[in-house]
Design a protein around this motif. Sequence first.
Motif, short mmCIF file in Angstrom:
data_model
loop_
_atom_site.label_atom_id
_atom_site.label_comp_id
_atom_site.label_asym_id
_atom_site.label_seq_id
_atom_site.Cartn_x
_atom_site.Cartn_y
_atom_site.Cartn_z
N GLY A 10 0.78 -1.23 0.00
CA GLY A 10 0.00 0.00 0.00
C GLY A 10 0.81 1.28 0.00
N GLY A 11 0.28 2.27 0.72
CA GLY A 11 0.88 3.61 0.73
C GLY A 11 0.08 4.56 -0.15
N THR A 12 -1.13 4.15 -0.52
CA THR A 12 -1.98 4.98 -1.38
C THR A 12 -3.41 4.97 -0.82
N THR A 13 -4.21 5.93 -1.29
CA THR A 13 -5.62 5.99 -0.90
C THR A 13 -6.34 4.74 -1.38
N LEU A 34 3.16 -1.27 4.46
CA LEU A 34 3.61 0.09 4.17
C LEU A 34 5.13 0.12 4.21
N ALA A 35 5.70 1.04 3.42
CA ALA A 35 7.17 1.13 3.37
C ALA A 35 7.74 1.74 4.65
N GLY A 36 6.92 2.60 5.30
CA GLY A 36 7.41 3.26 6.52
C GLY A 36 8.04 4.61 6.22
N ARG A 37 7.68 5.20 5.07
CA ARG A 37 8.25 6.52 4.72
C ARG A 37 7.60 7.66 5.50
N THR A 38 6.29 7.53 5.77
CA THR A 38 5.58 8.65 6.42
C THR A 38 5.66 8.51 7.93
N ILE A 50 5.07 -2.88 8.65
CA ILE A 50 5.80 -1.74 8.10
C ILE A 50 7.25 -2.11 7.82
N GLY A 51 7.75 -1.68 6.64
CA GLY A 51 9.16 -1.84 6.29
C GLY A 51 9.36 -2.73 5.09
N GLY A 52 10.57 -2.61 4.48
CA GLY A 52 10.89 -3.39 3.29
C GLY A 52 10.98 -4.88 3.59
N PHE A 53 10.96 -5.66 2.50
CA PHE A 53 11.02 -7.13 2.62
C PHE A 53 12.41 -7.66 2.28
N GLY A 54 13.23 -6.80 1.65
CA GLY A 54 14.53 -7.26 1.16
C GLY A 54 14.41 -7.78 -0.27
N GLY A 55 13.86 -6.95 -1.15
CA GLY A 55 13.79 -7.29 -2.57
C GLY A 55 12.74 -8.33 -2.89
N ALA A 56 12.74 -8.76 -4.17
CA ALA A 56 11.73 -9.72 -4.64
C ALA A 56 11.85 -11.05 -3.90
N PRO A 77 1.89 4.73 -8.40
CA PRO A 77 2.42 4.42 -9.74
C PRO A 77 3.88 4.83 -9.93
N PHE A 78 4.41 5.71 -9.07
CA PHE A 78 5.82 6.09 -9.19
C PHE A 78 6.72 5.27 -8.25
N ALA A 79 6.15 4.33 -7.54
CA ALA A 79 6.96 3.46 -6.67
C ALA A 79 7.38 2.25 -7.51
N ALA A 84 8.15 -3.71 -9.26
CA ALA A 84 8.98 -4.72 -9.95
C ALA A 84 9.19 -5.91 -9.00
N ASN A 85 9.42 -5.62 -7.73
CA ASN A 85 9.61 -6.71 -6.75
C ASN A 85 8.34 -7.56 -6.61
N ALA A 86 7.19 -6.88 -6.62
CA ALA A 86 5.91 -7.60 -6.48
C ALA A 86 5.74 -8.57 -7.64
N ARG A 139 8.64 14.66 -0.92
CA ARG A 139 9.89 15.15 -0.31
C ARG A 139 11.12 14.37 -0.75
N GLN A 140 10.92 13.09 -1.14
CA GLN A 140 12.10 12.25 -1.43
C GLN A 140 12.91 12.77 -2.61
N GLU A 141 12.23 13.41 -3.56
CA GLU A 141 12.93 13.85 -4.77
C GLU A 141 13.08 15.37 -4.85
P1 NAP Z 1 10.07 2.23 -4.24
O1 NAP Z 1 11.21 3.13 -4.63
O2 NAP Z 1 9.34 1.55 -5.31
O3 NAP Z 1 10.54 1.14 -3.20
C1 NAP Z 1 11.77 1.18 -2.53
C2 NAP Z 1 11.80 0.08 -1.50
O4 NAP Z 1 10.92 0.42 -0.41
C3 NAP Z 1 11.28 -1.24 -2.02
O5 NAP Z 1 12.28 -1.93 -2.73
C4 NAP Z 1 10.83 -1.92 -0.74
O6 NAP Z 1 11.96 -2.38 -0.01
C5 NAP Z 1 10.27 -0.77 0.06
N1 NAP Z 1 8.81 -0.60 -0.12
C6 NAP Z 1 8.16 0.25 -0.97
N2 NAP Z 1 6.84 0.17 -0.81
C7 NAP Z 1 6.62 -0.76 0.15
C8 NAP Z 1 5.46 -1.28 0.77
N3 NAP Z 1 4.22 -0.84 0.45
N4 NAP Z 1 5.63 -2.22 1.73
C9 NAP Z 1 6.87 -2.65 2.10
N5 NAP Z 1 8.01 -2.18 1.55
C10 NAP Z 1 7.89 -1.25 0.59
O7 NAP Z 1 9.03 3.06 -3.34
P2 NAP Z 1 8.90 4.62 -3.05
O8 NAP Z 1 8.70 5.34 -4.33
O9 NAP Z 1 9.98 5.01 -2.13
O10 NAP Z 1 7.51 4.63 -2.26
C11 NAP Z 1 7.44 4.11 -0.94
C12 NAP Z 1 6.00 4.02 -0.50
O11 NAP Z 1 5.36 5.30 -0.60
C13 NAP Z 1 5.18 3.05 -1.35
O12 NAP Z 1 4.42 2.27 -0.47
C14 NAP Z 1 4.29 3.95 -2.20
O13 NAP Z 1 3.03 3.37 -2.44
C15 NAP Z 1 4.18 5.21 -1.35
N6 NAP Z 1 4.10 6.45 -2.16
C16 NAP Z 1 5.06 6.70 -3.09
C17 NAP Z 1 4.95 7.86 -3.84
C18 NAP Z 1 5.94 8.19 -4.93
O14 NAP Z 1 5.78 9.23 -5.58
N7 NAP Z 1 6.96 7.37 -5.14
C19 NAP Z 1 3.88 8.75 -3.63
C20 NAP Z 1 2.93 8.43 -2.65
C21 NAP Z 1 3.05 7.28 -1.92
P3 NAP Z 1 12.47 -3.90 -0.11
O15 NAP Z 1 13.07 -4.05 -1.47
O16 NAP Z 1 13.43 -4.02 1.02
O17 NAP Z 1 11.26 -4.77 0.05
#
Ligand code: NAP
Length: 256
Positions: A10-13, A34-38, A50-56, A77-79, A84-86, A139-141
């Motif tokens: 997740g991480g989306t509405t 959730l990735a744990g970014r927020t 919450i947190g990454g899984f360690g790749g595919a 859609p920008f994650a 790709a891992n999923a 904020r990440q970019e």
């Molecule tokens: P990403 O670059 O595609 O992912 C980087 C790493 O973060 C992944 O390899 C995975 O780690 C971990 N990860 C990402 N989403 C995860 C999830 N839902 N559950 C567990 N681990 C997750 O992702 P990102 O662009 O940083 O986005 C991170 C999160 O924020 C996502 O959940 C996304 O839906 C949300 N988000 C992103 C954006 C955007 O613009 N990118 C905007 C709004 C919300 P491992 O390889 O260790 O598993």
Amino acid sequence: MAKIRGLILGGTTEARALAQALSKKAGFDILLSLAGRTEKPSNQPVPVRIGGFGGADGLASFLRDGGFDLLVDATHPFAARISANANGAARLCGIAALALRRPEWVQQPGDQWIATRNIQQAIAALGPGARRVFLATGRQEAHYAEAAAHHFYLVRSVDPVNPPLNIPNVEYILDRGPFDIDREIGLLASHRIDAVVAKNSGGAATYAKIEAARHLCIEVFMIARAPAPAMRAVETIEEALRAIDHLFPPAMERGV
Ligand code: NAP
């Protein structure tokens, strides 16, 4: 009867809404990841990890060890990496899988979009003259704006940009969608914004800034999505529920 165990990335509405819908259906046991970014994620209707899984490979092990039957990639859609891992993990463990991806926004009459491939290109395309830019890419970019520090930036994100940008002219707003058109018009007008940098995220929650830019005749430097992995995809919650019903017919239809 054993429940169908589903993992929603997740991480989306949409992920939240799908989790909510599935939690109300009999026979499903849903975990949201959730990735744990927020810093303060919104409340969720189902249990969360919450947190990454360690790749595919890590995700595939998580799915196998947890006895999951279904994987839904409902990430932003920008994650690109997690999607790709999923896809990789679903192939590795042969689990039923589905991506929920909102359709892209499409240019409407009156829109002034400049198509860009990524944020670096969008920032460069702002040009040599000083502009007043609304940076709504998260904020990440945001740090990519430092490559063109002669512009003023109004940066909006859910959590603070940390470290702050090394730019003389910058203002920050902390806010979380959904955003409303009148407020977006007010925000752009009061900061005398003349350029918007946005990702083509799709969906309703953040579309108001695009409508506001159209209303005020402001250019939008629109960042395109990277190609999505070849996982079966649907665009709406309703389609996702139908696809899941098809994969796991309700108990009555199975004659249970
Ligand atoms: P990403 O670059 O595609 O992912 C980087 C790493 O973060 C992944 O390899 C995975 O780690 C971990 N990860 C990402 N989403 C995860 C999830 N839902 N559950 C567990 N681990 C997750 O992702 P990102 O662009 O940083 O986005 C991170 C999160 O924020 C996502 O959940 C996304 O839906 C949300 N988000 C992103 C954006 C955007 O613009 N990118 C905007 C709004 C919300 P491992 O390889 O260790 O598993």
